[in-house]
Design an enzyme around this catalytic site. Sequence first.
Site, PDB file in Angstrom:
ATOM      1  N   HIS A  90     -43.140  -4.869  95.363  1.00 41.09           N
ATOM      2  CA  HIS A  90     -42.220  -5.658  94.550  1.00 41.09           C
ATOM      3  C   HIS A  90     -40.825  -5.570  95.137  1.00 41.09           C
ATOM      4  O   HIS A  90     -40.440  -4.533  95.667  1.00 41.09           O
ATOM      5  CB  HIS A  90     -42.211  -5.155  93.093  1.00 41.09           C
ATOM      6  N   ASP A 148     -49.356  -8.542  88.798  1.00 41.84           N
ATOM      7  CA  ASP A 148     -50.347  -9.562  89.153  1.00 41.84           C
ATOM      8  C   ASP A 148     -51.691  -8.978  89.504  1.00 41.84           C
ATOM      9  O   ASP A 148     -52.725  -9.651  89.413  1.00 41.84           O
ATOM     10  CB  ASP A 148     -49.835 -10.406  90.327  1.00 41.84           C
TER      11      ASP A 148
HETATM   12  N1  CMC Z   1     -48.912  -5.309 101.927  1.00 41.25           N
HETATM   13  C1  CMC Z   1     -48.575  -4.693 103.089  1.00 41.25           C
HETATM   14  N2  CMC Z   1     -47.325  -4.423 103.494  1.00 41.25           N
HETATM   15  C2  CMC Z   1     -46.333  -4.813 102.657  1.00 41.25           C
HETATM   16  C3  CMC Z   1     -46.592  -5.447 101.411  1.00 41.25           C
HETATM   17  C4  CMC Z   1     -47.929  -5.695 101.054  1.00 41.25           C
HETATM   18  N3  CMC Z   1     -48.223  -6.297  99.898  1.00 41.25           N
HETATM   19  N4  CMC Z   1     -45.421  -5.712 100.790  1.00 41.25           N
HETATM   20  C5  CMC Z   1     -44.442  -5.254 101.593  1.00 41.25           C
HETATM   21  N5  CMC Z   1     -45.006  -4.708 102.724  1.00 41.25           N
HETATM   22  C6  CMC Z   1     -44.280  -4.037 103.803  1.00 41.25           C
HETATM   23  C7  CMC Z   1     -43.576  -5.067 104.700  1.00 41.25           C
HETATM   24  O1  CMC Z   1     -44.395  -5.423 105.812  1.00 41.25           O
HETATM   25  C8  CMC Z   1     -42.341  -4.302 105.115  1.00 41.25           C
HETATM   26  O2  CMC Z   1     -42.699  -3.428 106.164  1.00 41.25           O
HETATM   27  P1  CMC Z   1     -41.597  -3.049 107.289  1.00 41.25           P
HETATM   28  O3  CMC Z   1     -40.484  -2.345 106.576  1.00 41.25           O
HETATM   29  O4  CMC Z   1     -42.355  -2.165 108.215  1.00 41.25           O
HETATM   30  O5  CMC Z   1     -41.164  -4.345 107.898  1.00 41.25           O
HETATM   31  C9  CMC Z   1     -41.989  -3.437 103.899  1.00 41.25           C
HETATM   32  O6  CMC Z   1     -43.240  -3.270 103.203  1.00 41.25           O
HETATM   33  C10 CMC Z   1     -40.964  -4.089 102.964  1.00 41.25           C
HETATM   34  O7  CMC Z   1     -41.414  -5.412 102.688  1.00 41.25           O
HETATM   35  P2  CMC Z   1     -40.452  -6.644 102.407  1.00 41.25           P
HETATM   36  O8  CMC Z   1     -41.191  -7.917 102.686  1.00 41.25           O
HETATM   37  O9  CMC Z   1     -39.145  -6.435 103.107  1.00 41.25           O
HETATM   38  O10 CMC Z   1     -40.217  -6.466 100.865  1.00 41.25           O
HETATM   39  P3  CMC Z   1     -39.715  -7.588  99.879  1.00 41.25           P
HETATM   40  O11 CMC Z   1     -38.977  -6.886  98.815  1.00 41.25           O
HETATM   41  O12 CMC Z   1     -38.991  -8.671 100.602  1.00 41.25           O
HETATM   42  O13 CMC Z   1     -41.078  -8.238  99.349  1.00 41.25           O
HETATM   43  C11 CMC Z   1     -42.881  -8.864  97.998  1.00 41.25           C
HETATM   44  C12 CMC Z   1     -41.573  -8.085  98.066  1.00 41.25           C
HETATM   45  C13 CMC Z   1     -43.387  -8.848  96.540  1.00 41.25           C
HETATM   46  C14 CMC Z   1     -42.645 -10.359  98.392  1.00 41.25           C
HETATM   47  C15 CMC Z   1     -43.923  -8.205  98.947  1.00 41.25           C
HETATM   48  O14 CMC Z   1     -44.164  -6.855  98.590  1.00 41.25           O
HETATM   49  C16 CMC Z   1     -45.244  -8.966  98.988  1.00 41.25           C
HETATM   50  O15 CMC Z   1     -45.356  -9.929  99.765  1.00 41.25           O
HETATM   51  N6  CMC Z   1     -46.251  -8.560  98.152  1.00 41.25           N
HETATM   52  C17 CMC Z   1     -47.493  -9.278  98.057  1.00 41.25           C
HETATM   53  C18 CMC Z   1     -47.311 -10.481  97.138  1.00 41.25           C
HETATM   54  C19 CMC Z   1     -47.230 -10.093  95.682  1.00 41.25           C
HETATM   55  O16 CMC Z   1     -48.042  -9.331  95.172  1.00 41.25           O
HETATM   56  N7  CMC Z   1     -46.230 -10.699  94.978  1.00 41.25           N
HETATM   57  C20 CMC Z   1     -46.079 -10.513  93.541  1.00 41.25           C
HETATM   58  C21 CMC Z   1     -44.811  -9.858  93.165  1.00 41.25           C
HETATM   59  S1  CMC Z   1     -44.824  -9.374  91.440  1.00 41.25           S
HETATM   60  C22 CMC Z   1     -44.782 -10.853  90.570  1.00 41.25           C
HETATM   61  C23 CMC Z   1     -43.444 -11.463  90.498  1.00 41.25           C
HETATM   62  O17 CMC Z   1     -42.531 -10.812  89.917  1.00 41.25           O
HETATM   63  O18 CMC Z   1     -43.300 -12.593  90.986  1.00 41.25           O
END
Ligand code: CMC
Length: 432
Positions: free
Chosen positions: A308, A366
């Site tokens: 998240h 989710d």
């Molecule tokens: N699986 C594997 N690696 C992950 C994941 C994941 N689900 N989420 C983040 N990472 C890794 C990412 O590769 C990054 O690694 P590094 O630092 O080595 O580059 C690190 O963790 C930080 O990720 P980020 O993309 O910079 O984090 P963010 O805050 O921008 O993304 C997120 C948050 C929710 C978009 C992401 O965790 C994700 O894509 N999750 C899967 C989709 C999901 O379940 N979304 C629902 C969110 S809850 C409902 C809502 O409120 O909308």
Amino acid sequence: MTDSTKTATLTIDGQSFELPMYSGTTGPDVIDIRKLYAQAGVFTYDPGYTSTASCESTITFIDGEKGELLHRGYPIDQLAEKSHYLEVCYLLLYGELPTAAEVEDFENRVTRHTMVHEQMHNFFRGFRRDAHPMATLVGVVGAMSAFYADSADVNDEWQREVASIRMIAKLPTIAAMAYKYSIGQPFVYPRNDLDYASNFLHMCFAVPAEDYNVDPILSRAMDRIFTLHADHEQNASTSTVRLASSSAANPFACIAAGIACLWGPAHGGANQACLEMLKEIGTKDRIPEYIARAKDKNDPFRLMGFGHRVYKNTDPRAKVLKQSADEVLELLGVENNPILEVAKELEQVALNDPYFVEKKLFPNVDFYSGIILEAMGFPTSMFTPIFAVSRTVGWISQWKEQFEDPQQKIGRPRQLYLGETERNYVDVEKRG
Ligand code: CMC
């Protein structure tokens, strides 16, 4: 906003600029950069708004480190346990928990608006038979401005109120109609003798050919899903609604914009994507393969339903829904559901894997909502529309708040331009 004696000093090429700072009632202080460009001739750069407060708000507060979500100060787990969705809607919209008389009046007002204009049935029939319910929802909610033009004037407070009630009342009807249309069944009219969640389940699962009685456990689980998704501060879809409405666009168009944003798999589309991923994994023995893919920097695959942007320890909504998932699955006798087995094992593997622990990636809301909705009999394509139904009140509360904010301005971010500087047009015959 509380005036603070604190200021921040920014030094650029030896020249210092004093920037005012403000404290909220809780959460980090903010640095006011509104006059920065005028004073220093620079912009700030913050793609994804990770360090930018875009507005003042009194509705929802999240402490991502503590895993805390408060609506008007009340913790989400207390609301999920003791309250119900329409009461939470009242709280979000008007700022306080209602008295018994106020909640009754509010429920009556919402209930009286649950039907949609009969001509909207024709509008539905213009969609392809197999249209994704989210595609239908974006279109039909946008079209509400054509059917309910008498509540589309944003400068009229009474019309804003009517539009708010109409959307909270009609979104379940429209989402259920989108579902019925996609499976070729007749639309089921709302029933005013049922509560909000039961009415939605009835509109989705009843058919004219036989009775459908809503089980109270399923109705409670549905109500919890609605409650837990009701608002979430300045997330992508809410910010989209605020940005759209900053131009004074009509409320139905603004909510349609929010629904469009919610559809993406990084946001509301994650519950559908998560269930599809669990189905693709299929059996527990394939989990290591998917964990390895999630860790592989060269593979774009991510574990859907994990991680998240704001919660970095636990998602408080996921804790509550995990309990609902157990209740629903027990009721429906699907303890041996292979998808759930994969989900439970995946949850444990990820919670103990150093990659996920270090990056603070844990199951989010989710992950569990998808499992519950699947058990209830909803197809994955309905997961995001249900999220949209729940979040409508959050979007509307934030929309109303923005409208009442005297500091509200049209949203207009700036950019770091990296393209060509000015150059002269070249005639086609001279290009090579
Ligand atoms: N699986 C594997 N690696 C992950 C994941 C994941 N689900 N989420 C983040 N990472 C890794 C990412 O590769 C990054 O690694 P590094 O630092 O080595 O580059 C690190 O963790 C930080 O990720 P980020 O993309 O910079 O984090 P963010 O805050 O921008 O993304 C997120 C948050 C929710 C978009 C992401 O965790 C994700 O894509 N999750 C899967 C989709 C999901 O379940 N979304 C629902 C969110 S809850 C409902 C809502 O409120 O909308």
